[in-house]
Design an enzyme around this catalytic site. Structure first.
Site, short mmCIF file in Angstrom:
data_model
loop_
_atom_site.label_atom_id
_atom_site.label_comp_id
_atom_site.label_asym_id
_atom_site.label_seq_id
_atom_site.Cartn_x
_atom_site.Cartn_y
_atom_site.Cartn_z
CD GLU A 168 -3.11 0.90 2.16
OE1 GLU A 168 -4.07 0.16 1.86
OE2 GLU A 168 -3.00 1.48 3.25
CG HIS A 175 8.06 -29.53 2.59
ND1 HIS A 175 8.70 -30.71 2.30
CD2 HIS A 175 8.59 -29.09 3.76
CE1 HIS A 175 9.56 -30.99 3.27
NE2 HIS A 175 9.51 -30.02 4.16
CE LYS A 195 -11.50 2.47 2.08
NZ LYS A 195 -11.05 3.39 3.15
#
Length: 528
Positions: free
Chosen positions: A322, A351, A455
């Protein structure tokens, strides 16, 4: 490079902080002296810019805000007496409140003590508290913490199922600077409903961490919540862990928050040094710049070799991405900056994806986090004179070597143990590295127009939903998607209309869809 040369490079570039017992090793990044010399003028400018930031320069021009997370751990640095007073008083109130909850001076109605915490927040209001809880809370805590950090109904249901009957002894913390963040508001509404369903008066169980005078502040005070704690406009979400946002949940869990602040303060002192080799945050910024050619061309893979640091990479995702993910630089040029961060923990994820890291696309550099202390007490031998912790150390060193041998670079950070002091220092180290790197590449780390754009787009979809439902309510019969969009006067929003109707139909929300899903335009939508 042969072993002797590598050892010399390791010694030449190793940083050690005696007070914190922390090491930063950038020797396995392949920069040379000429590269460092070329960047030296940029570092000199970056150091001065960070000094100005700490002194109170306006760093968020969009909102005219200073950026003051550094002041949280040393209030004497605050640029005004008012800010200094606020920091000192907020910290004291957090400690006092947490002590009262933990000692039983403040109790829920009809119960002996609070047994659980429900933290409602998103982004920086959740990631930091989650990381610190996983890193530092006791394995069998006397107060359990739960999070609502999304607006997913099923996830919210699972959280309340975990709490169960203990809801009657649960303290709810709602964290939102503005009080208008939709996900947090939704979580608060859901929490209120859950408490009321249990026959409980929500305000008697709730506290708020929010901006003074915000919507949430007004609600908390008008309804008589237990207490409120301030968030200040000079603190951004991704740098808020050492404010009331993170300190309150941590203190309630019994974490020594003063030690966290002290560790951060000590790291801040170290990272103010205007010398590359003597500044651990500058060394990280150097490594990031070299690996990605100053353009973020390689990802940062974070592998902490300690279960308690599991969420560190998730916390760093927001702090780094951000802050650094920007379309334009400070001069208005289009640059598309950023560093992608992912990871989990070692050796589990060796793994999962070390095969690709070593032999696949070389589009990353690794950050390995080493913890010297294995556990409290002694360890059993899993082999003669070998413990599980020896294996973990060997796997870390082996991965570092295997990556380097195949031209994959890495940074290694070593701490003596996972303690409030070392966690505070890690937070401060990366906060400063982000600041320095941002100035190296000439971007503003402290605004986030992309987040605001998302938003606004979400709000637009909800507006379309309301308009589409109004059209259906007024219709005399079923309508096609095209007809709904046309009647709304927004034919270009047909895809949004389709997805909204599909979602409402799936949840039995007064909408019925008939027809073949393979042919969306032929579907008929009715209000029911």
């Amino acid at each position: 490079m042969d072993a002797a040369a590598l050892w010399k490079r390791y010694k030449d570039w190793l940083y050690y902080h005696e007070g914190l017992g922390m090491y930063v090793d950038v020797s396995r990044m392949r920069f040379d002296d000429a590269f460092v010399e070329q960047l030296t003028p940029k570092f000199e400018k970056a150091f001065k810019a960070v000094d100005e930031l700490e002194a109170g320069a306006i760093a968020n021009p969009d909102e005219g805000r200073m950026v003051g997370h550094y002041w949280l751990r040393d209030a004497e640095l605050a640029p005004t007496e008012e800010i200094k007073k606020n920091i000192v008083e907020t910290l004291a109130s957090v400690k006092t409140f947490a002590n009262k909850i933990r000692s039983g001076s403040i109790i829920p109605p009809g119960e002996e003590r609070f047994t659980d915490i429900l933290s409602v927040g998103i982004g920086g209001s959740a990631l930091g508290p989650q990381f610190v809880s996983k890193a530092l809370a006791a394995a069998t805590p006397d107060i359990n913490i739960h999070f609502i950090d999304n607006t997913d109904p099923t996830g919210i249901d699972h959280t309340f199922e975990e709490i169960g009957d203990r809801i009657k002894s649960t303290l709810a913390i709602v964290i939102s600077k503005s009080g208008g963040t939709p996900e947090t508001r939704n979580g608060m509404v859901e929490a209120k409903a859950a408490f009321e369903k249990a026959g409980l008066d929500f305000p008697k169980y709730a506290v708020a961490v929010t901006g003074e005078g915000s919507k949430l502040d007004s609600v908390a005070k008008s309804e008589g919540w237990i207490d409120t704690f301030p968030m200040y406009d000079w603190i951004g979400g991704r740098t808020s862990e050492l404010s009331a946002v993170g300190l309150l949940p941590a203190a309630l869990q019994g974490v020594d928050v003063q030690e966290m602040l002290d560790g951060a303060k000590e790291m801040d002192i170290a990272t103010r040094v205007h010398s590359l080799k003597e500044n651990p945050a500058a060394l990280l910024a150097l490594a990031w710049y070299f690996s990605g050619d100053g353009k973020g061309e390689k990802d940062m893979v974070v592998l902490p070799y300690k279960d308690s640091l599991l969420l560190f990479s998730r916390y760093l995702q927001q702090l780094v991405m951000e802050s650094l993910g920007k379309e334009e630089d400070l001069d208005g040029n289009t640059v598309y900056q950023g560093i992608a961060v992912y990871g989990n923990k070692g050796s589990t994820d060796q793994h999962a994806y070390v095969q690709q890291l070593r032999e696949g696309v070389p589009n990353f550099f690794a950050t390995l986090i080493e913890v010297l202390k294995d556990r409290e007490g002694s360890s059993v031998d899993v082999e003669p004179e070998v413990t599980a912790g020896d294996y973990l150390s060997g796997l870390l060193q082996g991965t570092r070597r295997a990556l380097y041998e195949n031209n994959r670079d890495s940074v290694t950070i070593t701490v003596p143990d996972v303690t409030p002091r070392s966690v505070g220092a890690l937070i401060a180290l990366y906060e400063r590295a982000v600041s320095i790197y941002a100035y190296l590449v000439n971007i503003n780390a402290y605004h986030q127009p992309g987040v605001e754009a998302g938003k606004k787009a979400a709000a637009d979809v909800l507006d379309i939903q309301n308009r589409a439902r109004a059209v259906l309510a007024e219709a005399n019969g079923p309508l096609t998607l095209v007809e709904i969009a046309d009647k709304m006067g927004a034919p270009e929003k047909i895809e949004n209309v389709y997805k909204i109707m599909r979602h409402l139909n799936a949840n039995g929300r007064a909408v019925k869809i008939d027809g073949d899903p393979h042919d969306p335009e032929a579907l008929k939508v009715s209000a029911i």
